[in-house]
Enzyme design. Structure first.
Site, PDB file in Angstrom:
ATOM      1  N   GLY A  29      31.915   5.679 -72.374  1.00 32.42           N
ATOM      2  CA  GLY A  29      31.579   7.184 -72.404  1.00 32.42           C
ATOM      3  C   GLY A  29      30.383   7.738 -72.023  1.00 32.42           C
TER       4      GLY A  29
ATOM      5  N   ALA B 257      27.578   8.071 -73.542  1.00 36.44           N
ATOM      6  CA  ALA B 257      26.453   7.555 -74.318  1.00 36.44           C
ATOM      7  C   ALA B 257      26.241   6.219 -73.408  1.00 36.44           C
ATOM      8  CB  ALA B 257      26.887   7.152 -75.999  1.00 36.44           C
TER       9      ALA B 257
ATOM     10  N   LYS C   3      27.480  17.409 -72.730  1.00 38.38           N
ATOM     11  CA  LYS C   3      26.390  16.708 -72.077  1.00 38.38           C
ATOM     12  C   LYS C   3      26.325  16.479 -70.708  1.00 38.38           C
ATOM     13  CE  LYS C   3      24.994  13.802 -76.074  1.00 38.38           C
ATOM     14  NZ  LYS C   3      24.252  12.443 -76.637  1.00 38.38           N
TER      15      LYS C   3
END
Ligand code: NAP
Length: 279
Positions: free
Chosen positions: A135, A137, A72
């Site tokens: 992290g 997220a 990501k």
């Protein structure tokens, strides 16, 4: 008409590993529901092959991709244009291929907000929020949470330095502080605790701060499973007002991606029912 069947638009999710992903099922249900003609593939791609795999998917007619762990953040480097929310979170979970250009967006934050506020009816203005984990997220959800004007956001993480980096990054936009799990003050009581560690997904139960949970605390695990995750069981045992897993966020972030690609918003409640998950 040349008699050839129309080519089906291709989408997929790229991750490593990716076999556990529920995205193909969710996007197929969206396609059936909305009558959109598309196919959605699972694409396991190692970090060293990421750029080649994305360019090849685009070259061979791919229209869009979801990007999941561990890519990501790396994929932000490969896009031509980035949405504001992807830019501020430093992470991309959706790619849209437009002619030769790649547009990167992040639908995780809006997906969480649609679930918390829209589906679950939470009022976040003036709420005290504790996020466990620091992290990718967490980076994606802090901005949208701050937009709801909470009283405070505390980020508690096993590795303090990672929580501090996030708190510093977002502190200009609102009241965000960082600490270790054991430093969460016993006197603090939280309206909402979000577990954004990957511990639940690995079946682990870290030493979460027990005193943070009261009978008015809503606990939300970004992780999800067919049976309760370790965090959601822990929160229920500690007497939380409610303990919910992240299925709703998963379906809502997928719906946002689907809308970006197809210009159609699926009915997420129907899909949650079809997945036989109680949000
Ligand atoms: P990530 O960037 O790898 O971060 C993992 C975080 O978990 C870090 O803060 C790490 O702490 C912490 N952690 C891992 N194992 C731990 C343990 N045993 N004890 C304490 N802390 C531990 O992962 P991410 O991208 O942020 O994703 C986090 C979770 O959210 C994943 O399970 C992912 O599946 C889930 N997620 C769900 C959705 C959804 O739609 N429902 C969307 C996005 C993500 P350190 O910094 O100390 O290493």
């Amino acid at each position: 008409m040349d008699g050839k069947p129309a080519a089906v638009d291709r989408y997929g999710v790229m991750g490593y590993p990716v076999s556990h992903s529920r995205s193909p099922v969710i996007h197929r249900l969206f396609a059936l529901q909305t009558g959109e003609n598309l196919q959605y593939e699972l694409l396991q791609v190692a970090p060293s092959k990421l750029e080649t795999a994305i360019r090849q998917f685009q070259r061979t007619g791919g229209k869009g991709l979801n990007i999941t762990l561990p890519h990501k953040s790396e994929v932000t480097r490969l896009v031509d244009d980035l949405s504001e929310r992807a830019n501020s979170s430093g992470a991309v979970n959706t790619l849209v291929f437009r002619d030769k250009e790649i547009f990167g967006d992040n639908t995780d934050g809006i997906g969480l907000m649609r679930d918390l506020v829209g589906n679950l009816g939470l009022e976040l203005k003036d709420a005290s929020i504790l996020i466990l984990g620091a992290g990718g997220a967490t980076r994606g959800i802090i901005g949208p949470l701050l937009d709801a004007e909470p009283k405070s956001i505390t980020i508690a993480n096993r590795t303090l330095s990672r929580a501090r980096v996030l708190a510093e990054h977002f502190s200009a936009s609102g009241p965000v502080t960082a600490c270790r799990f054991r430093e969460v003050k016993p006197s603090s009581s939280f309206d909402l605790i979000i577990n954004a560690t990957s511990a639940s997904a690995k079946g682990e139960l870290p030493p979460y701060p027990e005193s943070a949970v009261t009978d008015r605390t809503f606990c939300y695990d970004l992780s999800y499973g067919l049976s309760p995750t370790p965090f959601s069981s822990w929160a229920a045992r500690k007497g939380a007002a409610r303990s919910v897993m992240g299925w709703g966020m998963l379906v809502e972030q997928a719906a946002e991606s689907f809308d970006l690609w197809r210009g159609v918003r699926p009915d997420t409640q129907k899909v949650l029912e079809q997945l036989e998950i109680s949000a």
